[in-house]
Write an enzyme that holds these catalytic residues in place. Structure first.
Site, mmCIF file in Angstrom:
data_model
loop_
_atom_site.group_PDB
_atom_site.id
_atom_site.type_symbol
_atom_site.label_atom_id
_atom_site.label_comp_id
_atom_site.label_asym_id
_atom_site.label_seq_id
_atom_site.Cartn_x
_atom_site.Cartn_y
_atom_site.Cartn_z
ATOM 1 N N GLU A 1 -2.866 6.718 -7.444
ATOM 2 C CA GLU A 1 -3.387 6.679 -8.352
ATOM 3 C C GLU A 1 -4.302 7.264 -9.312
ATOM 4 O O GLU A 1 -4.810 7.163 -9.209
ATOM 5 C CB GLU A 1 -3.305 4.986 -8.187
ATOM 6 C CG GLU A 1 -1.881 4.701 -7.414
ATOM 7 C CD GLU A 1 -1.889 2.771 -6.885
ATOM 8 O OE1 GLU A 1 -3.110 2.258 -7.806
ATOM 9 O OE2 GLU A 1 -2.028 2.787 -5.740
ATOM 10 N N ARG B 1 0.474 -0.855 -0.062
ATOM 11 C CA ARG B 1 -0.118 -0.095 -0.390
ATOM 12 C C ARG B 1 0.787 0.784 0.444
ATOM 13 O O ARG B 1 1.796 1.955 0.730
ATOM 14 C CB ARG B 1 -0.806 -0.308 1.009
ATOM 15 C CG ARG B 1 -1.940 -0.511 1.323
ATOM 16 C CD ARG B 1 -2.728 -1.085 -0.020
ATOM 17 N NE ARG B 1 -4.189 -1.641 -0.031
ATOM 18 C CZ ARG B 1 -4.200 -2.972 -0.947
ATOM 19 N NH1 ARG B 1 -3.095 -2.856 -1.382
ATOM 20 N NH2 ARG B 1 -4.981 -3.321 -1.187
ATOM 21 N N HIS C 1 1.416 -0.564 -10.215
ATOM 22 C CA HIS C 1 -0.206 -1.502 -9.068
ATOM 23 C C HIS C 1 -0.404 -2.782 -9.923
ATOM 24 O O HIS C 1 -1.495 -2.536 -10.522
ATOM 25 C CB HIS C 1 -1.463 -0.288 -9.184
ATOM 26 C CG HIS C 1 -1.577 -0.875 -8.093
ATOM 27 N ND1 HIS C 1 -3.183 -0.242 -7.213
ATOM 28 C CD2 HIS C 1 -2.432 -2.074 -6.909
ATOM 29 C CE1 HIS C 1 -3.179 -1.153 -6.045
ATOM 30 N NE2 HIS C 1 -3.281 -2.317 -6.183
#
Length: 302
Positions: A246, A217, A265
């Protein structure tokens, strides 16, 4: 069993065939009278924000491993289960192993410029300490793959609970263990206790030239502190797959930093083919009154 599917529009196309194959007895729907549903399958970005009308639902099954975007919803009183998917765990283990091997072997040291650099030979894996921060299902999968290579592994978790074949320490030992972490792999969830955990003081404890790999994270790391730490060589390089916001802004300094590798990601994806059977098993358990797998502890946030 009537099941409400609440996720972004594109997810239905990918998930519906796999869910119908794994759970043929279910009536899957994207809308309808909330009082008529026995279960909810949820992903962030879906249209349910108020769970109050879903009085009959016995479970809310998340399609994401992280539940920080739902666990604090005050209307959610139904049992919440996070996704623990063998495909997701495999993907995370492969991502971490690939980047750990790149760091361990010094693959970036060999510029293709005609200079013969054979003065440095990397150590063997048992001589390299890899510290895994976060020993949940993903951390254990990563440890199993790295352990098969032979790395000197050390795990850190909130509880310090034992994992077979691995030294696991409580998070209270973090400061001491950071000084021994040649490669640090971060797999903690996003909770009040983990946000900003790797601040300037802790990053300064890492060995000079150490690698930090964070596919967990983005909130774990103070971005400004990391940039300052990189300037001091602690850590020497950061591989970042997750961020505070993001997508990462095009003008964010991480993109152009020579000691940062940004990946978008992609470390671990929930794949319908491997995750749908997990959803099916949990919904059947909820309907039968059996214990739900991977139930979220609301107090801890995961």
């Amino acid at each position: 069993m009537r099941v409400r599917f609440s996720a972004p529009d594109g997810a239905w196309r990918d998930w519906a065939p796999a869910l119908r194959a794994a759970l043929p007895e279910a009536d899957l729907a994207r809308d309808g009278d909330p009082a008529g549903f026995d279960a909810i399958i949820y992903a962030p970005g879906g249209d349910i924000t108020d769970f109050t009308p879903y009085r009959r639902a016995r479970i809310v099954q998340s399609l994401w491993a992280g539940v920080e975007r739902i666990v604090g919803n005050p209307t959610l009183t139904q049992p919440l289960a996070r996704m623990v998917d063998p495909g997701l765990a495999q993907g995370m283990a492969e991502y971490c192993t690939g980047w750990v091997m790149r760091a361990h072997l010094g693959m970036d040291a060999y510029a293709q410029d005609g200079v013969w650099r054979n003065g440095t030979v990397p150590p063997l894996a048992p001589e390299r300490r890899v510290t895994i921060l976060g020993m949940g299902a993903l951390g254990r999968s990563v440890a199993a793959m790295l352990g098969a290579v032979g790395f000197d592994l050390c795990g850190i978790s909130a509880s310090g609970r034992a994992v077979s074949g691995l030294r696991v320490h409580p998070v209270g030992d973090l400061d001491r263990l950071l000084g021994q972490a040649g490669i640090l792999v971060c797999l903690l969830p996003d909770t009040d206790a983990t946000r900003g955990l790797l601040d300037a003081r802790r990053l300064a404890l890492m060995p000079r030239g150490a690698w930090l790999i964070n596919p967990g994270r983005g909130t774990l790391i103070d971005d400004d502190a990391l940039l300052e730490g990189l300037a001091q060589g602690r850590p020497g390089h950061a591989v970042l797959d997750v961020f505070h916001r993001e997508p990462l802004a095009p003008d964010h300094p991480f993109w152009a930093h020579p000691a940062v590798t940004v990946t978008p990601h992609v470390a671990a994806e929930t794949r319908p083919a491997t995750a749908a059977p997990v959803v099916a098993e949990n919904l059947r358990r909820a309907m039968d009154g059996r214990p739900i797998l991977h139930l979220v502890d609301r107090a801890r946030g995961y």
